[in-house]
Design an enzyme around this catalytic site. Structure first.
Site, PDB file in Angstrom:
ATOM      1  N   GLU A  61       1.232 -11.591  -7.681  1.00 36.74           N
ATOM      2  CA  GLU A  61       1.033 -12.659  -6.825  1.00 36.74           C
ATOM      3  C   GLU A  61      -0.494 -13.005  -7.487  1.00 36.74           C
ATOM      4  O   GLU A  61      -1.374 -12.221  -7.607  1.00 36.74           O
ATOM      5  CB  GLU A  61       1.148 -11.931  -5.212  1.00 36.74           C
ATOM      6  CG  GLU A  61       0.710 -13.305  -4.388  1.00 36.74           C
ATOM      7  CD  GLU A  61       0.262 -12.823  -2.454  1.00 36.74           C
ATOM      8  OE1 GLU A  61       1.023 -11.293  -2.536  1.00 36.74           O
ATOM      9  OE2 GLU A  61       0.036 -13.611  -2.388  1.00 36.74           O
TER      10      GLU A  61
ATOM     11  N   ARG B 192       2.782   4.287  -6.954  1.00 33.78           N
ATOM     12  CA  ARG B 192       1.198   4.016  -7.579  1.00 33.78           C
ATOM     13  C   ARG B 192       0.203   4.352  -8.319  1.00 33.78           C
ATOM     14  O   ARG B 192       0.267   5.940  -8.361  1.00 33.78           O
ATOM     15  CB  ARG B 192       0.746   3.454  -5.973  1.00 33.78           C
ATOM     16  CG  ARG B 192       1.483   2.176  -5.386  1.00 33.78           C
ATOM     17  CD  ARG B 192       0.339   1.794  -4.644  1.00 33.78           C
ATOM     18  NE  ARG B 192      -0.862   0.908  -4.752  1.00 33.78           N
ATOM     19  CZ  ARG B 192      -0.720  -0.092  -4.222  1.00 33.78           C
ATOM     20  NH1 ARG B 192       0.906  -0.552  -4.208  1.00 33.78           N
ATOM     21  NH2 ARG B 192      -1.046  -1.188  -4.572  1.00 33.78           N
TER      22      ARG B 192
ATOM     23  N   LYS C  18      -6.167  -6.707  -4.254  1.00 34.13           N
ATOM     24  CA  LYS C  18      -6.785  -6.950  -5.038  1.00 34.13           C
ATOM     25  C   LYS C  18      -7.837  -8.010  -3.562  1.00 34.13           C
ATOM     26  O   LYS C  18      -9.293  -7.783  -4.064  1.00 34.13           O
ATOM     27  CB  LYS C  18      -5.818  -8.324  -5.459  1.00 34.13           C
ATOM     28  CG  LYS C  18      -5.333  -8.141  -7.252  1.00 34.13           C
ATOM     29  CD  LYS C  18      -4.627  -9.308  -7.259  1.00 34.13           C
ATOM     30  CE  LYS C  18      -2.178  -9.049  -6.998  1.00 34.13           C
ATOM     31  NZ  LYS C  18      -1.613  -9.430  -6.377  1.00 34.13           N
TER      32      LYS C  18
HETATM   33  P1  ATP Z   1      -2.968  -5.175  -4.658  1.00 32.98           P
HETATM   34  O1  ATP Z   1      -2.979  -4.834  -3.442  1.00 32.98           O
HETATM   35  O2  ATP Z   1      -3.854  -5.064  -5.597  1.00 32.98           O
HETATM   36  O3  ATP Z   1      -2.882  -7.019  -4.722  1.00 32.98           O
HETATM   37  P2  ATP Z   1      -0.016  -5.849  -5.004  1.00 32.98           P
HETATM   38  O4  ATP Z   1       0.959  -4.399  -5.345  1.00 32.98           O
HETATM   39  O5  ATP Z   1       0.079  -6.814  -4.043  1.00 32.98           O
HETATM   40  O6  ATP Z   1      -1.394  -4.918  -5.335  1.00 32.98           O
HETATM   41  P3  ATP Z   1       0.797  -7.733  -7.361  1.00 32.98           P
HETATM   42  O7  ATP Z   1       0.432  -8.675  -7.614  1.00 32.98           O
HETATM   43  O8  ATP Z   1       2.140  -8.175  -6.242  1.00 32.98           O
HETATM   44  O9  ATP Z   1       0.576  -6.673  -6.284  1.00 32.98           O
HETATM   45  O10 ATP Z   1       1.998  -6.662  -7.384  1.00 32.98           O
HETATM   46  C1  ATP Z   1       2.520  -7.124  -8.934  1.00 32.98           C
HETATM   47  C2  ATP Z   1       3.012  -5.663  -9.536  1.00 32.98           C
HETATM   48  O11 ATP Z   1       2.189  -5.277  -9.792  1.00 32.98           O
HETATM   49  C3  ATP Z   1       3.948  -4.540  -8.285  1.00 32.98           C
HETATM   50  O12 ATP Z   1       5.132  -4.996  -8.627  1.00 32.98           O
HETATM   51  C4  ATP Z   1       3.311  -3.865  -7.675  1.00 32.98           C
HETATM   52  O13 ATP Z   1       4.212  -2.789  -7.611  1.00 32.98           O
HETATM   53  C5  ATP Z   1       2.537  -3.065  -9.023  1.00 32.98           C
HETATM   54  N1  ATP Z   1       1.396  -2.944  -8.913  1.00 32.98           N
HETATM   55  C6  ATP Z   1       0.308  -2.877  -8.344  1.00 32.98           C
HETATM   56  N2  ATP Z   1      -1.068  -2.306  -7.991  1.00 32.98           N
HETATM   57  C7  ATP Z   1       0.143  -1.002  -8.615  1.00 32.98           C
HETATM   58  C8  ATP Z   1      -0.672   0.134  -9.141  1.00 32.98           C
HETATM   59  N3  ATP Z   1      -1.726   0.518  -8.357  1.00 32.98           N
HETATM   60  N4  ATP Z   1      -0.006   1.157  -9.333  1.00 32.98           N
HETATM   61  C9  ATP Z   1       1.517   0.758 -10.360  1.00 32.98           C
HETATM   62  N5  ATP Z   1       1.735  -0.922 -10.321  1.00 32.98           N
HETATM   63  C10 ATP Z   1       1.539  -1.131  -9.095  1.00 32.98           C
HETATM   64 MG    MG Z   2       0.660  -8.194  -2.936  1.00 31.70          MG
END
Ligand code: ATP
Ligand code: MG
Length: 555
Positions: free
Chosen positions: A32, A259, A269
């Site tokens: 995102e 994760r 983020k």
């Molecule tokens: P954040 O909370 O940092 O925004 P998110 O999961 O909402 O993390 P996205 O941009 O939606 O962030 O994530 C893109 C991809 O990265 C998704 O497939 C998510 O599952 C993966 N991802 C995010 N954080 C992690 C992590 N700590 N370890 C492994 N994969 C991750």
């Molecule tokens: Mg997210």
């Protein structure tokens, strides 16, 4: 270290063995664009891109841009830059927003099939009827409103005739499902915000669950890999797919992995954004940030980050990885790649009384003993040099092998010196040390004295041939081992107030040739990278990591 196949590869192999056509394998990385990517994302990136390589499959970069309130073109650009820096190329650059029209049409079909309805309650009322994991929910009074009425309202929502929150579109699944996410989830809401790509075209936006699986299907992603918290969403993912999948097309499959959680840091983020907004850091690329851009500016390499996430592994269960593993990986990589140089960070002047004033000797030192092709460099020796303040003690404890009155040390690549006299200022602070040197002890000269063993070897820089350098030394940004437990509002409490120290020191003249983003080993100290804050006359270096740590990897 070959740990065999990870469980995702095993799943894919099983699918191939049971007849799935390998040419139909396809992956995606779906960030995102609401912030910069962090070390956690590296795990997901490496997992997906390496799978694509291994199985010769396609991989899309898909921006999951369905929340215009939080998203920005700046983030889209940064994400693309970071993935490229890691060394990966995507096949197609996709945006969930490109599918808004299709998703809308499918949603209309859902209403027509009595699988969705417009709910005219507010979010508090809807939440109240949701029930609990042990108690069923209650049907909305609008659940059975006529199809035509829902169609009419939904089209008015689209036209922007309603305020946000007045109506939502919900899937009609079951308010008694044991999976709370299946209790008539909201799939569209009214949002009145400018979108970075679709501008002001849309007044309604699809929710994550409705968007994600359908986007996977539109792109024909075969294996949609996400983190464990989405496991309960899988039922919903499948329920939505059932409504649109055509039997001669690939049906995407969602599978979940743990994760990456790292000690002493946060991987969210939203929380990282609050550090930027509250100015605890200088920006998303502050060298203390666990973002890819921060790690890059700190001196981490793509190879080190990849090695790190691969060593941490792809698991089904949550665990916390120690920061020291990350540091180990970068140290190993830089050890092979970096030229060595001498830099004195906190200088103490040494005068060599039996060395001619004004004389300069050019010594040849090896750039990198780990790399035979790295060659040599010239270092100037003179009667006045600098050593580290911490390498001299007036009153040393036993087994102190650095410089102290009457003791001898070797100056790296040069001579053995002996401390004869300590000169102090009026306040009693040490200003200068007068030493003598052994003219026959020159390193590499072949004389018996050059082989003479002294316990300590110190790095040094000539006072007549050097460049001034600014050294930024970083400590952990968080004092607390699990800052992720703090909310974005309380995060200040977990912060280490002294996570940066700045020194003004001297480096070998050779260092003036360094370009921005070039890394070096400063001998006896650690690995350093030239920072973008440098100018022609100001050489700024970030400390990436120190030379040693007690941490050892388990074999
Ligand atoms: P954040 O909370 O940092 O925004 P998110 O999961 O909402 O993390 P996205 O941009 O939606 O962030 O994530 C893109 C991809 O990265 C998704 O497939 C998510 O599952 C993966 N991802 C995010 N954080 C992690 C992590 N700590 N370890 C492994 N994969 C991750
Ligand atoms: Mg997210």
């Amino acid at each position: 270290m070959d740990k065999g196949k990870n469980f995702i590869e095993q799943i894919i192999d099983e699918d191939l063995n049971s007849g799935f056509d390998q040419s139909k394998l396809q992956f995606r990385f779906p960030p995102e664009p609401n912030g910069f990517l962090h070390i956690g994302h590296v795990k997901a990136i490496v997992l997906n891109f390496e799978l694509a390589k291994k199985y010769k499959a396609k991989i899309n970069l898909r921006f999951d841009d369905t929340n215009p309130e939080n998203e920005d073109q700046i983030y889209i650009d940064a994400i693309k830059n970071d993935i490229s820096w890691l060394g990966y190329k995507w096949d197609k650059e996709c945006y969930a927003s490109d599918y808004f029209e299709t998703l809308y049409n499918w949603a209309v079909d859902l209403i027509k099939k009595d699988k969705a309805y417009v709910d005219s309650q507010n979010s508090a009322e809807i939440a109240e009827q949701k029930g609990t994991p042990t108690e069923p929910g209650t049907d909305s009074p609008f659940r059975n409103r006529p199809t035509d009425e829902s169609l009419d309202l939904f089209s008015k929502m689209k036209k922007g005739e309603f305020e946000p929150g007045k109506h939502v579109l919900r899937a009609k699944i079951s308010m008694t499902s044991s999976n709370m996410l299946m209790r008539d989830p909201v799939i569209y809401r009214v949002v009145d915000t400018h979108h970075p790509r679709t501008k002001d075209k849309w007044k309604i936006y699809p929710m994550y669950d409705w968007t994600h699986g359908e986007s996977d299907y539109i792109e024909q992603v075969s294996h949609s890999l996400c983190t464990l918290e989405f496991k309960p969403h899988r039922d919903l993912y499948d329920w939505f797919l059932d409504l649109v999948v055509d039997s001669n097309k690939t049906r995407p499959k969602q599978r979940e992995f743990a994760r990456l959680n790292l000690s002493h840091t946060i991987t969210s983020k939203r929380k990282l954004l609050s550090l930027v907004e509250k100015e605890f850091v200088s920006g998303w690329d502050d060298p203390r940030m666990p973002t890819i851009s921060g790690l890059r500016r700190r001196g981490y390499t793509p190879e080190a980050l990849k090695k790190f996430v691969t060593t941490a592994g792809v698991a089904k269960r949550q665990n916390i990885i120690e920061m020291s593993l990350l540091e180990f990986c970068v140290r190993e990589d830089l050890n092979k790649k970096c030229n060595r140089l001498m830099v004195v960070q906190d200088p103490l002047k040494i005068t060599i009384s039996n060395y001619d004033v004004g004389k300069q000797e050019v010594l040849e030192l090896i750039n990198n003993p780990e790399n035979t092709e790295s060659g040599n460099r010239n270092v100037v020796f003179s009667n006045e040099i600098y050593i580290e303040k911490t390498d001299f003690m007036e009153d040393p404890p036993k087994k102190y092998f650095r410089l102290s009155p009457g003791s001898e040390v070797r100056l790296k690549g040069a001579y053995i010196i002996k401390a004869e006299n300590v000169i102090k200022d009026n306040n009693g602070n040490i200003k200068e040390i007068v030493c003598t040197y052994d003219p026959k002890s020159k390193s590499g000269s072949g004389s018996p004295e050059s082989q003479r063993k002294v316990k300590g070897t110190l790095h040094w820089v000539s006072s007549s041939s050097n460049i001034p350098v600014e050294i930024r030394e970083y400590d952990r940004l968080f004092e607390h081992p699990s800052p992720g437990d703090f909310s974005a509002e309380d995060i200040a409490q977990a912060i280490n107030k002294e996570s940066i120290k700045i020194y003004q020191g001297f480096g070998e003249k050779e260092l003036s040739k360094a370009s921005v983003s070039e890394s070096f080993q400063f001998q006896r100290k650690g690995y350093y990278i030239k920072d973008i804050d440098s100018t022609k006359d100001r050489h700024v270096f970030n400390k990436t990591v120190s030379l040693r740590d007690n941490w050892k990897p388990k074999n």
